[in-house]
Write a protein that holds these residues in place. Structure first.
Motif, short mmCIF file in Angstrom:
data_model
loop_
_atom_site.label_atom_id
_atom_site.label_comp_id
_atom_site.label_asym_id
_atom_site.label_seq_id
_atom_site.Cartn_x
_atom_site.Cartn_y
_atom_site.Cartn_z
N ASP A 1 0.86 -1.18 0.00
CA ASP A 1 0.00 0.00 0.00
C ASP A 1 0.90 1.23 0.00
N SER A 2 0.99 1.92 -1.12
CA SER A 2 1.86 3.09 -1.23
C SER A 2 1.13 4.40 -0.93
N ARG A 3 -0.15 4.32 -0.61
CA ARG A 3 -0.91 5.55 -0.35
C ARG A 3 -0.28 6.43 0.72
N PRO A 4 0.16 5.86 1.87
CA PRO A 4 0.79 6.73 2.87
C PRO A 4 2.04 7.43 2.34
N GLU A 5 2.82 6.72 1.55
CA GLU A 5 4.04 7.31 0.98
C GLU A 5 3.70 8.42 -0.02
N LEU A 6 2.69 8.18 -0.83
CA LEU A 6 2.27 9.20 -1.80
C LEU A 6 1.76 10.44 -1.09
N LEU A 7 0.97 10.25 -0.06
CA LEU A 7 0.43 11.38 0.70
C LEU A 7 1.55 12.17 1.37
N THR A 8 2.48 11.48 1.99
CA THR A 8 3.62 12.14 2.62
C THR A 8 4.41 12.95 1.60
N THR A 9 4.64 12.36 0.43
CA THR A 9 5.40 13.04 -0.62
C THR A 9 4.66 14.27 -1.11
N PHE A 10 3.36 14.15 -1.38
CA PHE A 10 2.61 15.31 -1.84
C PHE A 10 2.57 16.41 -0.78
N LYS A 11 2.50 16.05 0.49
CA LYS A 11 2.55 17.07 1.55
C LYS A 11 3.86 17.86 1.48
N LYS A 12 4.96 17.14 1.31
CA LYS A 12 6.27 17.79 1.22
C LYS A 12 6.36 18.68 -0.01
N VAL A 13 5.85 18.19 -1.13
CA VAL A 13 5.89 18.96 -2.38
C VAL A 13 5.06 20.23 -2.26
N ILE A 14 3.85 20.09 -1.78
CA ILE A 14 2.96 21.25 -1.65
C ILE A 14 3.55 22.27 -0.69
N ASN A 15 4.13 21.78 0.39
CA ASN A 15 4.75 22.69 1.35
C ASN A 15 5.96 23.40 0.71
N LYS A 16 6.71 22.68 -0.11
CA LYS A 16 7.88 23.28 -0.77
C LYS A 16 7.47 24.33 -1.80
N VAL A 17 6.44 24.04 -2.56
CA VAL A 17 6.01 24.96 -3.63
C VAL A 17 5.17 26.11 -3.08
N TYR A 18 4.27 25.82 -2.13
CA TYR A 18 3.30 26.82 -1.68
C TYR A 18 3.48 27.22 -0.21
N ASN A 19 4.45 26.59 0.49
CA ASN A 19 4.67 26.85 1.90
C ASN A 19 3.39 26.63 2.72
N SER A 20 2.67 25.59 2.34
CA SER A 20 1.38 25.28 2.96
C SER A 20 0.97 23.87 2.54
N GLU A 21 0.02 23.28 3.25
CA GLU A 21 -0.53 21.99 2.85
C GLU A 21 -2.00 22.13 2.45
N ASP A 22 -2.45 23.35 2.24
CA ASP A 22 -3.86 23.63 1.96
C ASP A 22 -4.37 22.95 0.70
N ARG A 23 -3.51 22.65 -0.23
CA ARG A 23 -3.94 22.13 -1.53
C ARG A 23 -4.07 20.61 -1.54
N LEU A 24 -3.99 19.96 -0.39
CA LEU A 24 -4.13 18.50 -0.34
C LEU A 24 -5.53 18.05 -0.76
N GLU A 25 -6.48 18.94 -0.77
CA GLU A 25 -7.84 18.59 -1.20
C GLU A 25 -7.86 18.09 -2.64
N PHE A 26 -6.82 18.42 -3.42
CA PHE A 26 -6.75 18.01 -4.81
C PHE A 26 -6.18 16.60 -4.97
N PHE A 27 -5.70 16.02 -3.89
CA PHE A 27 -5.05 14.71 -3.94
C PHE A 27 -6.09 13.60 -4.13
N ASN A 28 -5.95 12.85 -5.21
CA ASN A 28 -6.84 11.73 -5.49
C ASN A 28 -6.00 10.58 -6.03
N LEU A 29 -6.03 9.45 -5.36
CA LEU A 29 -5.17 8.32 -5.74
C LEU A 29 -5.48 7.73 -7.10
#
Length: 91
Positions: A17-45
Motif C-alpha cells: 500500500d503506497s498511499r501513505p508514501e504518496l500522501l507524505t510526498t505530496f505534503k512535502k511537495v505542496i509545502n515546498k512549492v506553496y509553503n502550505s498543505e492547503d492544496r491537499l484537497e486536490f489529492f486523489n489516488l
C-alpha cells in the motif's frame, strides 16, 4: 513444460500500500512549492501524477511541471519507509 519469458504482476495495491508514501510526498511537495498543505484537497489516488499536479497548480502548467519534478525527486529519495506491505503478504 513451457517456461515464461516475462512475468507481469500488480505490485502496488496488491502486495503493498503506497498511499501513505504518496500522501507524505505530496505534503512535502505542496509545502515546498506553496509553503502550505492547503492544496491537499486536490489529492486523489486514482489520478495520474500529471492530473494531480495540474489540479494542485489549479491549471498552471509551469507550477504543475515544478510539482512533478519535486514529487519525483522526493519520492525517489524517500526509501519508501511509508509504503506498507499488506499483512496478508508473507515476507
Amino acid at each position: 513444460m513451457e517456461q515464461f519469458k516475462n512475468y507481469i504482476f500488480d505490485f502496488d495495491g496488491t502486495l503493498v500500500d503506497s498511499r501513505p508514501e504518496l500522501l507524505t510526498t505530496f505534503k512535502k511537495v505542496i509545502n515546498k512549492v506553496y509553503n502550505s498543505e492547503d492544496r491537499l484537497e486536490f489529492f486523489n489516488l486514482s489520478d495520474t501524477l500529471e492530473q494531480v499536479s495540474l489540479k494542485i497548480a489549479t491549471g498552471n502548467v509551469e507550477q504543475a511541471t515544478l510539482i512533478k519534478k519535486y514529487f519525483k525527486e522526493i519520492y525517489d529519495s524517500s526509501d519508501y519507509k511509508d509504503t506498507l506491505v499488506y499483512s496478508e503478504v508473507e515476507q
